[in-house]
Design a protein around this motif. Sequence first.
Motif, mmCIF file in Angstrom:
data_model
loop_
_atom_site.group_PDB
_atom_site.id
_atom_site.type_symbol
_atom_site.label_atom_id
_atom_site.label_comp_id
_atom_site.label_asym_id
_atom_site.label_seq_id
_atom_site.Cartn_x
_atom_site.Cartn_y
_atom_site.Cartn_z
ATOM 1 N N LYS A 62 -4.905 2.134 0.497
ATOM 2 C CA LYS A 62 -5.252 2.442 -0.899
ATOM 3 C C LYS A 62 -4.859 3.860 -1.306
ATOM 4 C CE LYS A 62 -7.685 1.655 -4.738
ATOM 5 N NZ LYS A 62 -6.731 1.990 -5.767
ATOM 6 N N ASP A 63 -5.224 4.859 -0.502
ATOM 7 C CA ASP A 63 -5.001 6.262 -0.857
ATOM 8 C C ASP A 63 -4.374 7.020 0.303
ATOM 9 O OD1 ASP A 63 -6.434 6.014 -3.381
ATOM 10 O OD2 ASP A 63 -8.253 5.961 -2.176
ATOM 11 N N LEU A 64 -3.536 7.995 -0.038
ATOM 12 C CA LEU A 64 -2.866 8.821 0.960
ATOM 13 C C LEU A 64 -2.712 10.230 0.388
ATOM 14 C CD1 LEU A 64 -1.282 8.785 3.700
ATOM 15 C CD2 LEU A 64 0.738 8.279 2.348
ATOM 16 N N GLY A 65 -3.134 11.217 1.167
ATOM 17 C CA GLY A 65 -3.018 12.605 0.728
ATOM 18 C C GLY A 65 -2.465 13.469 1.841
ATOM 19 N N PHE A 66 -1.591 14.427 1.483
ATOM 20 C CA PHE A 66 -0.979 15.313 2.467
ATOM 21 C C PHE A 66 -0.481 16.569 1.773
ATOM 22 C CE2 PHE A 66 2.220 12.514 0.793
ATOM 23 C CZ PHE A 66 3.328 13.327 0.572
ATOM 24 N N GLN A 67 -0.216 17.582 2.572
ATOM 25 C CA GLN A 67 0.338 18.827 2.038
ATOM 26 C C GLN A 67 1.860 18.704 1.970
ATOM 27 O OE1 GLN A 67 0.291 22.487 4.438
ATOM 28 N NE2 GLN A 67 -0.723 23.432 2.677
ATOM 29 N N ARG A 82 -6.265 9.422 4.669
ATOM 30 C CA ARG A 82 -5.918 8.018 4.450
ATOM 31 C C ARG A 82 -7.184 7.218 4.183
ATOM 32 N NH1 ARG A 82 -3.300 7.129 10.025
ATOM 33 N NH2 ARG A 82 -4.847 8.721 10.479
ATOM 34 N N ARG A 83 -7.108 6.340 3.201
ATOM 35 C CA ARG A 83 -8.229 5.431 2.927
ATOM 36 C C ARG A 83 -7.665 4.031 2.756
ATOM 37 N NH1 ARG A 83 -12.212 3.763 -1.752
ATOM 38 N NH2 ARG A 83 -10.419 4.053 -3.126
ATOM 39 N N TYR A 84 -8.239 3.110 3.503
ATOM 40 C CA TYR A 84 -7.843 1.709 3.456
ATOM 41 C C TYR A 84 -9.020 0.906 2.905
ATOM 42 C CZ TYR A 84 -3.984 2.866 6.609
ATOM 43 O OH TYR A 84 -2.856 3.408 7.163
ATOM 44 N N ILE A 85 -8.702 -0.200 2.276
ATOM 45 C CA ILE A 85 -9.707 -1.156 1.823
ATOM 46 C C ILE A 85 -9.469 -2.446 2.609
ATOM 47 C CG2 ILE A 85 -10.598 -2.484 -0.146
ATOM 48 C CD1 ILE A 85 -11.079 0.529 -0.420
ATOM 49 N N ALA A 86 -10.556 -3.042 3.113
ATOM 50 C CA ALA A 86 -10.427 -4.263 3.914
ATOM 51 C C ALA A 86 -11.551 -5.240 3.587
ATOM 52 C CB ALA A 86 -10.462 -3.929 5.405
ATOM 53 N N LEU A 87 -11.204 -6.504 3.617
ATOM 54 C CA LEU A 87 -12.201 -7.576 3.599
ATOM 55 C C LEU A 87 -12.341 -8.045 5.040
ATOM 56 C CD1 LEU A 87 -11.060 -9.604 0.474
ATOM 57 C CD2 LEU A 87 -13.280 -8.498 0.782
ATOM 58 N N GLY A 96 0.808 -1.190 0.000
ATOM 59 C CA GLY A 96 0.000 0.000 0.000
ATOM 60 C C GLY A 96 0.857 1.262 0.000
ATOM 61 N N VAL A 97 0.195 2.375 0.083
ATOM 62 C CA VAL A 97 0.858 3.671 0.044
ATOM 63 C C VAL A 97 1.387 4.019 1.429
ATOM 64 C CG1 VAL A 97 0.554 6.119 -0.487
ATOM 65 C CG2 VAL A 97 -0.769 4.431 -1.715
ATOM 66 N N MET A 98 2.604 4.593 1.452
ATOM 67 C CA MET A 98 3.167 5.064 2.715
ATOM 68 C C MET A 98 4.054 6.278 2.451
ATOM 69 S SD MET A 98 5.897 1.990 3.404
ATOM 70 C CE MET A 98 6.631 2.647 4.842
ATOM 71 N N ILE A 99 4.327 7.058 3.499
ATOM 72 C CA ILE A 99 5.163 8.246 3.400
ATOM 73 C C ILE A 99 6.508 7.944 4.050
ATOM 74 C CG2 ILE A 99 5.471 10.643 4.127
ATOM 75 C CD1 ILE A 99 2.475 10.891 4.384
ATOM 76 N N VAL A 100 7.584 8.406 3.391
ATOM 77 C CA VAL A 100 8.920 8.312 3.962
ATOM 78 C C VAL A 100 9.554 9.694 3.847
ATOM 79 C CG1 VAL A 100 11.197 7.247 3.787
ATOM 80 C CG2 VAL A 100 9.154 5.889 3.293
ATOM 81 N N ALA A 101 10.003 10.241 4.961
ATOM 82 C CA ALA A 101 10.654 11.555 4.956
ATOM 83 C C ALA A 101 12.135 11.389 4.649
ATOM 84 C CB ALA A 101 10.464 12.236 6.305
ATOM 85 N N LYS A 102 12.654 12.257 3.777
ATOM 86 C CA LYS A 102 14.071 12.168 3.389
ATOM 87 C C LYS A 102 14.978 13.051 4.240
ATOM 88 C CE LYS A 102 14.942 11.710 -1.072
ATOM 89 N NZ LYS A 102 14.956 12.001 -2.518
ATOM 90 N N ASN A 103 14.386 13.919 5.046
ATOM 91 C CA ASN A 103 15.210 14.778 5.907
ATOM 92 C C ASN A 103 14.408 15.150 7.154
ATOM 93 O OD1 ASN A 103 13.653 17.240 5.320
ATOM 94 N ND2 ASN A 103 14.605 17.106 3.299
ATOM 95 N N PHE A 150 -1.737 10.167 -3.431
ATOM 96 C CA PHE A 150 -1.163 8.988 -4.050
ATOM 97 C C PHE A 150 -2.103 7.810 -3.835
ATOM 98 C CE2 PHE A 150 2.213 11.859 -2.909
ATOM 99 C CZ PHE A 150 2.959 11.919 -4.078
ATOM 100 N N SER A 151 -2.071 6.871 -4.772
ATOM 101 C CA SER A 151 -2.942 5.706 -4.699
ATOM 102 C C SER A 151 -2.154 4.463 -5.084
ATOM 103 C CB SER A 151 -4.128 5.897 -5.640
ATOM 104 O OG SER A 151 -5.074 4.886 -5.450
#
Length: 167
Positions: free
Chosen positions: A127-132, A26-31, A1-8, A142-143
């Motif tokens: 599934k989806d991740l959004g941020f400033q 954040r949006r997750y999909i689950a069964l 899935g989508v994740m954020i990694v900071a470079k500094n 991002f998706s």
Amino acid sequence: GVMIVAKNNFTHLELAKQFRVHSIRRRYIALVKGRVEFKEGMVDLPIKRHPFHRKKMAVSFEPGAKSAQTRYGTLKRFEGFSLLELFPHTGRTHQLRVHLAYLKHPILGDAKYGDKNDFPRLALHAKDLGFQHPQKKQFLEFSSPLPPEMQAAIGEMNVSSSSVLKQ
């Protein structure tokens, strides 16, 4: 899935602020196991480390439990299973897994809070991740496509995968 990694460090601190004020989308999909009754809902239950199983978390109304909120929508119901979209407002450890297990709808394949044998992997996907953007200040989204095991299961359950994948 989508994740954020900071470079500094600057980026890390700015993203941490966004998580703290709950502005990251954040949006997750689950069964999940069972037929979820409601089309949508909010789970507002505090979470704390499990009193006996220290590697697990649990819903708790004892002192020290932290507030946790998860909004959900039922995308499709099947015989014995439901397909959900999950929107965590807070970010507690194992929050989605704990909340759904507490509601008696554990995520399929969850060895810790459900039954690891009912699906080949944890049926939870970021599934989806959004941020400033920390420097440019523009909102980015991002998706990520569902993993093959989840796509196959949804396809076998006669769901229009395009309705889930493109939302």
